[in-house]
Design a protein around this motif. Structure first.
Motif, PDB file in Angstrom:
ATOM      1  N   SER A   1       0.839  -1.208   0.000  1.00 21.44           N
ATOM      2  CA  SER A   1       0.000   0.000   0.000  1.00 21.44           C
ATOM      3  C   SER A   1       0.868   1.250   0.000  1.00 21.44           C
ATOM      4  O   SER A   1       0.546   2.240  -0.650  1.00 21.44           O
ATOM      5  CB  SER A   1      -0.980  -0.006   1.181  1.00 21.44           C
ATOM      6  N   VAL A   2       1.996   1.183   0.696  1.00 25.29           N
ATOM      7  CA  VAL A   2       2.916   2.323   0.689  1.00 25.29           C
ATOM      8  C   VAL A   2       3.500   2.502  -0.715  1.00 25.29           C
ATOM      9  O   VAL A   2       3.513   3.597  -1.273  1.00 25.29           O
ATOM     10  CB  VAL A   2       4.078   2.116   1.698  1.00 25.29           C
ATOM     11  N   GLY A   3       3.923   1.387  -1.299  1.00 31.75           N
ATOM     12  CA  GLY A   3       4.501   1.414  -2.639  1.00 31.75           C
ATOM     13  C   GLY A   3       3.519   1.922  -3.677  1.00 31.75           C
ATOM     14  O   GLY A   3       3.861   2.755  -4.523  1.00 31.75           O
ATOM     15  N   ASP A   4       2.293   1.438  -3.584  1.00 33.07           N
ATOM     16  CA  ASP A   4       1.275   1.863  -4.546  1.00 33.07           C
ATOM     17  C   ASP A   4       1.073   3.372  -4.512  1.00 33.07           C
ATOM     18  O   ASP A   4       0.934   4.016  -5.550  1.00 33.07           O
ATOM     19  CB  ASP A   4      -0.063   1.179  -4.239  1.00 33.07           C
TER      20      ASP A   4
ATOM     21  N   ALA B   1       9.064  11.022   1.004  1.00 35.58           N
ATOM     22  CA  ALA B   1       9.064   9.623   1.437  1.00 35.58           C
ATOM     23  C   ALA B   1       9.141   9.542   2.961  1.00 35.58           C
ATOM     24  O   ALA B   1       8.409   8.792   3.608  1.00 35.58           O
ATOM     25  CB  ALA B   1      10.235   8.875   0.808  1.00 35.58           C
ATOM     26  N   ARG B   2      10.022  10.359   3.521  1.00 38.89           N
ATOM     27  CA  ARG B   2      10.206  10.338   4.976  1.00 38.89           C
ATOM     28  C   ARG B   2       8.971  10.832   5.726  1.00 38.89           C
ATOM     29  O   ARG B   2       8.789  10.502   6.898  1.00 38.89           O
ATOM     30  CB  ARG B   2      11.406  11.214   5.363  1.00 38.89           C
ATOM     31  N   GLU B   3       8.168  11.613   5.037  1.00 41.18           N
ATOM     32  CA  GLU B   3       6.956  12.135   5.685  1.00 41.18           C
ATOM     33  C   GLU B   3       5.850  11.094   5.794  1.00 41.18           C
ATOM     34  O   GLU B   3       4.885  11.273   6.536  1.00 41.18           O
ATOM     35  CB  GLU B   3       6.432  13.356   4.907  1.00 41.18           C
ATOM     36  N   GLN B   4       5.967  10.010   5.008  1.00 44.40           N
ATOM     37  CA  GLN B   4       4.965   8.945   5.114  1.00 44.40           C
ATOM     38  C   GLN B   4       5.105   8.313   6.488  1.00 44.40           C
ATOM     39  O   GLN B   4       6.211   7.936   6.880  1.00 44.40           O
ATOM     40  CB  GLN B   4       5.187   7.877   4.032  1.00 44.40           C
ATOM     41  N   GLU B   5       3.992   8.151   7.173  1.00 41.03           N
ATOM     42  CA  GLU B   5       4.135   7.700   8.559  1.00 41.03           C
ATOM     43  C   GLU B   5       4.670   6.280   8.698  1.00 41.03           C
ATOM     44  O   GLU B   5       5.278   5.929   9.706  1.00 41.03           O
ATOM     45  CB  GLU B   5       2.814   7.857   9.343  1.00 41.03           C
ATOM     46  N   GLU B   6       4.490   5.450   7.645  1.00 37.19           N
ATOM     47  CA  GLU B   6       4.978   4.068   7.723  1.00 37.19           C
ATOM     48  C   GLU B   6       6.484   3.978   7.501  1.00 37.19           C
ATOM     49  O   GLU B   6       7.102   2.947   7.776  1.00 37.19           O
ATOM     50  CB  GLU B   6       4.303   3.180   6.669  1.00 37.19           C
ATOM     51  N   VAL B   7       7.068   5.062   6.944  1.00 36.92           N
ATOM     52  CA  VAL B   7       8.479   4.999   6.551  1.00 36.92           C
ATOM     53  C   VAL B   7       9.387   5.271   7.746  1.00 36.92           C
ATOM     54  O   VAL B   7       9.228   6.265   8.447  1.00 36.92           O
ATOM     55  CB  VAL B   7       8.759   6.018   5.419  1.00 36.92           C
ATOM     56  N   VAL B   8      10.333   4.352   7.956  1.00 37.37           N
ATOM     57  CA  VAL B   8      11.216   4.529   9.105  1.00 37.37           C
ATOM     58  C   VAL B   8      12.647   4.907   8.707  1.00 37.37           C
ATOM     59  O   VAL B   8      13.423   5.366   9.536  1.00 37.37           O
ATOM     60  CB  VAL B   8      11.256   3.262   9.991  1.00 37.37           C
TER      61      VAL B   8
END
Lengths: 137, 137
Positions: B75-78, B117-124
DNA sequence: TATGAAAGACTAACTAA
DNA sequence: TTAGTTAGTCTTTCATA
């Protein structure tokens, strides 16, 4: 590079065989306009080439390769472009120096490619990552 | 997939607009044979699509992204496939989970993509590597 | 942008392995 | 039965005005 160019590129990226006439009617311009734009995009190097995206095998992978300090990465990379199953060779910045994007029949073949890379005397390290899924941007 | 198929694919990879008649005379078969082969390769999914390789910007890069343990990387990739300047989104095995292949106007734009990318909450975590040179296999 | 000419691709019937 | 060929037709592209 205006909005029309970008829309034409979007269509071609998804299907480069879309007839100019069809692109034209989709975007509400003439066939000649589309053709001129595509020619210009090609001349300007925005379109590098018309190509086919293939999947000849069942496994795609990135093989990252690090070469010794004192060698020319280009010559190592150039050699690898000739290997079967290698789709792209990238020179990259960062930890490792070269990324091979490969499309192989199975993991055994990927492994053979890794071995081949490791056999190059300039190569000091490899890291491999399977590409589990690919989506177009 | 025999030798003729492979030769046809090689030609198309370098220039997908090469006329069937020209491929045919190069490989010493009829135009119909080339066309039948291409159709079959397409039906079999070996040729995924006809496309254009583009370079709209001056900087290509791989942005590697790691997502949190408990989230669905797909879902993140999409979501990222929809971002401008993203050519490919790969789900990969190994240290990090997703690789974005991007083609941006300049390093500032690459940086903006990294930030996004870093702002996506799933991204660590992210790691970025510039693609300094690309060669066809 | 529009039009006619040229080039290429497609259909379908045929041949050979 | 499958792969390859060929001739005729149709579509797309190209050049010109």
């Amino acid at each position: 590079m205006d909005d029309l160019d970008r829309k034409i590129l979007d269509i071609l990226r998804r299907d480069a065989r879309t007839p100019y006439t069809e692109i034209a009617s989709t975007l509400d311009v003439s066939e000649g306009t589309v053709r001129n734009r595509v020619d210009r995009l090609r001349d300007d190097g925005v379109i590098e080439r018309f190509t086919v995206a293939t999947r000849t095998g069942n496994v795609k992978a990135m093989i990252e390769v690090s070469v010794a300090m004192d060698v020319d990465t280009h010559s190592v990379g150039d050699r690898m472009t000739d290997w079967d199953e290698v789709d792209f060779v990238w020179q990259v910045s960062g930890e490792l120096d070269i990324v091979l994007v490969v499309d192989a029949a199975d993991t055994t073949r990927v492994n053979e490619l890794i071995t081949k890379a490791r056999e190059q005397e300039e190569v000091v390290e490899t890291k491999t990552r399977l590409i589990l899924d690919e989506k177009l941007g």
